[in-house]
Design a protein around this motif. Structure first.
Motif, PDB file in Angstrom:
ATOM      1  N   TYR A 143      47.463  98.707  62.384  1.00  0.00           N
ATOM      2  CA  TYR A 143      47.363  98.159  61.041  1.00  0.00           C
ATOM      3  C   TYR A 143      46.884  96.721  61.047  1.00  0.00           C
ATOM      4  O   TYR A 143      47.207  95.935  61.942  1.00  0.00           O
ATOM      5  CB  TYR A 143      48.732  98.197  60.349  1.00  0.00           C
ATOM      6  CG  TYR A 143      49.205  99.575  59.968  1.00  0.00           C
ATOM      7  CD1 TYR A 143      48.954 100.076  58.699  1.00  0.00           C
ATOM      8  CD2 TYR A 143      49.912 100.352  60.862  1.00  0.00           C
ATOM      9  CE1 TYR A 143      49.404 101.336  58.340  1.00  0.00           C
ATOM     10  CE2 TYR A 143      50.357 101.615  60.516  1.00  0.00           C
ATOM     11  CZ  TYR A 143      50.103 102.100  59.251  1.00  0.00           C
ATOM     12  OH  TYR A 143      50.548 103.350  58.890  1.00  0.00           O
ATOM     13  N   THR A 144      46.120  96.385  60.008  1.00  0.00           N
ATOM     14  CA  THR A 144      45.934  94.984  59.678  1.00  0.00           C
ATOM     15  C   THR A 144      47.244  94.449  59.096  1.00  0.00           C
ATOM     16  O   THR A 144      47.835  95.069  58.213  1.00  0.00           O
ATOM     17  CB  THR A 144      44.803  94.792  58.662  1.00  0.00           C
ATOM     18  OG1 THR A 144      43.566  95.203  59.263  1.00  0.00           O
ATOM     19  CG2 THR A 144      44.692  93.343  58.220  1.00  0.00           C
ATOM     20  N   MET A 145      47.698  93.323  59.611  1.00  0.00           N
ATOM     21  CA  MET A 145      48.949  92.722  59.168  1.00  0.00           C
ATOM     22  C   MET A 145      48.685  91.391  58.486  1.00  0.00           C
ATOM     23  O   MET A 145      47.724  90.684  58.823  1.00  0.00           O
ATOM     24  CB  MET A 145      49.895  92.502  60.352  1.00  0.00           C
ATOM     25  CG  MET A 145      50.311  93.775  61.060  1.00  0.00           C
ATOM     26  SD  MET A 145      51.249  94.897  59.979  1.00  0.00           S
ATOM     27  CE  MET A 145      52.667  93.876  59.569  1.00  0.00           C
ATOM     28  N   GLY A 146      49.543  91.075  57.537  1.00  0.00           N
ATOM     29  CA  GLY A 146      49.400  89.824  56.816  1.00  0.00           C
ATOM     30  C   GLY A 146      50.711  89.095  56.666  1.00  0.00           C
ATOM     31  O   GLY A 146      51.790  89.701  56.656  1.00  0.00           O
ATOM     32  N   TRP A 147      50.607  87.787  56.561  1.00  0.00           N
ATOM     33  CA  TRP A 147      51.707  86.948  56.121  1.00  0.00           C
ATOM     34  C   TRP A 147      51.435  86.542  54.681  1.00  0.00           C
ATOM     35  O   TRP A 147      50.334  86.072  54.364  1.00  0.00           O
ATOM     36  CB  TRP A 147      51.868  85.709  56.998  1.00  0.00           C
ATOM     37  CG  TRP A 147      52.560  85.967  58.295  1.00  0.00           C
ATOM     38  CD1 TRP A 147      51.996  86.159  59.511  1.00  0.00           C
ATOM     39  CD2 TRP A 147      53.979  86.056  58.491  1.00  0.00           C
ATOM     40  NE1 TRP A 147      52.954  86.365  60.460  1.00  0.00           N
ATOM     41  CE2 TRP A 147      54.186  86.312  59.866  1.00  0.00           C
ATOM     42  CE3 TRP A 147      55.085  85.953  57.646  1.00  0.00           C
ATOM     43  CZ2 TRP A 147      55.464  86.455  60.404  1.00  0.00           C
ATOM     44  CZ3 TRP A 147      56.352  86.108  58.185  1.00  0.00           C
ATOM     45  CH2 TRP A 147      56.522  86.348  59.554  1.00  0.00           C
ATOM     46  N   TYR A 148      52.437  86.734  53.847  1.00  0.00           N
ATOM     47  CA  TYR A 148      52.380  86.386  52.439  1.00  0.00           C
ATOM     48  C   TYR A 148      53.452  85.351  52.144  1.00  0.00           C
ATOM     49  O   TYR A 148      54.426  85.218  52.881  1.00  0.00           O
ATOM     50  CB  TYR A 148      52.643  87.609  51.561  1.00  0.00           C
ATOM     51  CG  TYR A 148      51.728  88.788  51.787  1.00  0.00           C
ATOM     52  CD1 TYR A 148      50.727  89.102  50.868  1.00  0.00           C
ATOM     53  CD2 TYR A 148      51.878  89.617  52.897  1.00  0.00           C
ATOM     54  CE1 TYR A 148      49.902  90.201  51.056  1.00  0.00           C
ATOM     55  CE2 TYR A 148      51.057  90.711  53.097  1.00  0.00           C
ATOM     56  CZ  TYR A 148      50.079  90.997  52.163  1.00  0.00           C
ATOM     57  OH  TYR A 148      49.258  92.091  52.353  1.00  0.00           O
ATOM     58  N   ARG A 149      53.286  84.640  51.054  1.00  0.00           N
ATOM     59  CA  ARG A 149      54.339  83.730  50.629  1.00  0.00           C
ATOM     60  C   ARG A 149      54.432  83.707  49.116  1.00  0.00           C
ATOM     61  O   ARG A 149      53.460  83.972  48.411  1.00  0.00           O
ATOM     62  CB  ARG A 149      54.120  82.311  51.166  1.00  0.00           C
ATOM     63  CG  ARG A 149      52.927  81.571  50.579  1.00  0.00           C
ATOM     64  CD  ARG A 149      52.746  80.230  51.271  1.00  0.00           C
ATOM     65  NE  ARG A 149      51.635  79.471  50.718  1.00  0.00           N
ATOM     66  CZ  ARG A 149      51.169  78.351  51.241  1.00  0.00           C
ATOM     67  NH1 ARG A 149      51.721  77.839  52.350  1.00  0.00           N
ATOM     68  NH2 ARG A 149      50.146  77.723  50.662  1.00  0.00           N
ATOM     69  N   GLN A 150      55.621  83.388  48.639  1.00  0.00           N
ATOM     70  CA  GLN A 150      55.853  83.278  47.218  1.00  0.00           C
ATOM     71  C   GLN A 150      56.771  82.097  46.952  1.00  0.00           C
ATOM     72  O   GLN A 150      57.896  82.052  47.441  1.00  0.00           O
ATOM     73  CB  GLN A 150      56.464  84.558  46.650  1.00  0.00           C
ATOM     74  CG  GLN A 150      56.565  84.551  45.138  1.00  0.00           C
ATOM     75  CD  GLN A 150      56.872  85.924  44.577  1.00  0.00           C
ATOM     76  OE1 GLN A 150      57.451  86.765  45.246  1.00  0.00           O
ATOM     77  NE2 GLN A 150      56.476  86.145  43.335  1.00  0.00           N
ATOM     78  N   ALA A 151      56.268  81.143  46.200  1.00  0.00           N
ATOM     79  CA  ALA A 151      57.042  79.994  45.781  1.00  0.00           C
ATOM     80  C   ALA A 151      57.598  80.249  44.387  1.00  0.00           C
ATOM     81  O   ALA A 151      57.054  81.064  43.633  1.00  0.00           O
ATOM     82  CB  ALA A 151      56.175  78.739  45.787  1.00  0.00           C
ATOM     83  N   PRO A 152      58.679  79.557  44.015  1.00  0.00           N
ATOM     84  CA  PRO A 152      59.237  79.741  42.673  1.00  0.00           C
ATOM     85  C   PRO A 152      58.198  79.501  41.588  1.00  0.00           C
ATOM     86  O   PRO A 152      57.474  78.505  41.613  1.00  0.00           O
ATOM     87  CB  PRO A 152      60.355  78.697  42.611  1.00  0.00           C
ATOM     88  CG  PRO A 152      60.758  78.500  44.032  1.00  0.00           C
ATOM     89  CD  PRO A 152      59.483  78.625  44.820  1.00  0.00           C
ATOM     90  N   GLY A 153      58.121  80.434  40.645  1.00  0.00           N
ATOM     91  CA  GLY A 153      57.172  80.310  39.555  1.00  0.00           C
ATOM     92  C   GLY A 153      55.745  80.648  39.915  1.00  0.00           C
ATOM     93  O   GLY A 153      54.859  80.506  39.065  1.00  0.00           O
ATOM     94  N   LYS A 154      55.511  81.079  41.133  1.00  0.00           N
ATOM     95  CA  LYS A 154      54.171  81.406  41.590  1.00  0.00           C
ATOM     96  C   LYS A 154      54.076  82.876  41.959  1.00  0.00           C
ATOM     97  O   LYS A 154      55.072  83.523  42.274  1.00  0.00           O
ATOM     98  CB  LYS A 154      53.795  80.562  42.812  1.00  0.00           C
ATOM     99  CG  LYS A 154      53.841  79.064  42.598  1.00  0.00           C
ATOM    100  CD  LYS A 154      52.687  78.590  41.749  1.00  0.00           C
ATOM    101  CE  LYS A 154      52.651  77.068  41.707  1.00  0.00           C
ATOM    102  NZ  LYS A 154      51.497  76.580  40.901  1.00  0.00           N
ATOM    103  N   GLN A 155      52.873  83.400  41.928  1.00  0.00           N
ATOM    104  CA  GLN A 155      52.636  84.753  42.394  1.00  0.00           C
ATOM    105  C   GLN A 155      52.604  84.789  43.916  1.00  0.00           C
ATOM    106  O   GLN A 155      52.295  83.792  44.571  1.00  0.00           O
ATOM    107  CB  GLN A 155      51.324  85.296  41.836  1.00  0.00           C
ATOM    108  CG  GLN A 155      51.319  85.541  40.336  1.00  0.00           C
ATOM    109  CD  GLN A 155      50.059  86.230  39.879  1.00  0.00           C
ATOM    110  OE1 GLN A 155      48.986  86.014  40.447  1.00  0.00           O
ATOM    111  NE2 GLN A 155      50.167  87.063  38.861  1.00  0.00           N
TER     112      GLN A 155
END
Length: 115
Positions: free
Chosen positions: A32-44
């Motif tokens: 699989y292609t793997m990703g790191w994602y992030r989410q800050a408060p109030g953000k997508q």
């Protein structure tokens, strides 16, 4: 699905570094292609880095030159080395496939960059 567990987050000062790890439960991870994602408060949630099964990488402009994604298929693990951290890097960081299923997100690991 592959079970994914993120670790390595914490509180660091601006300019500091952290290394995040994502451990997968199945050897099929290596395909699989793997990703790191992030989410800050109030953000997508945003994709910050990805790595293909052939170890080709892609980065969001906001982290390019500072973050490095890598993988060790023998250990079913993907990493995110984060250097020169900034306060606006503060977020919960998640790993997942890229693209990611809509209903499959773990707890993530909190990264806080603050003086």
């Amino acid at each position: 699905q592959v079970q994914l567990v993120e670790s390595g987050g914490g509180l660091v000062q601006p300019g500091g570094s952290l290394r995040l790890s994502c451990a997968a439960s199945r050897s099929i991870f290596k395909f699989y292609t793997m990703g790191w994602y992030r989410q800050a408060p109030g953000k997508q949630r945003e994709l910050v880095a990805s790595i293909t099964s052939g170890e080709r990488t892609n980065y969001a402009d906001s982290v390019k030159g500072r973050f490095t994604i890598s993988r060790n298929n023998a250990k079913n693990t993907v990493y995110l080395q984060m250097n020169s951290l900034k306060p606006d890097d503060t977020a919960v960081y998640y790993c997942n496939t890229e693209p990611a299923p809509d209903d499959s997100w773990g707890q993530g690991t909190q990264v806080t960059v603050s003086s």
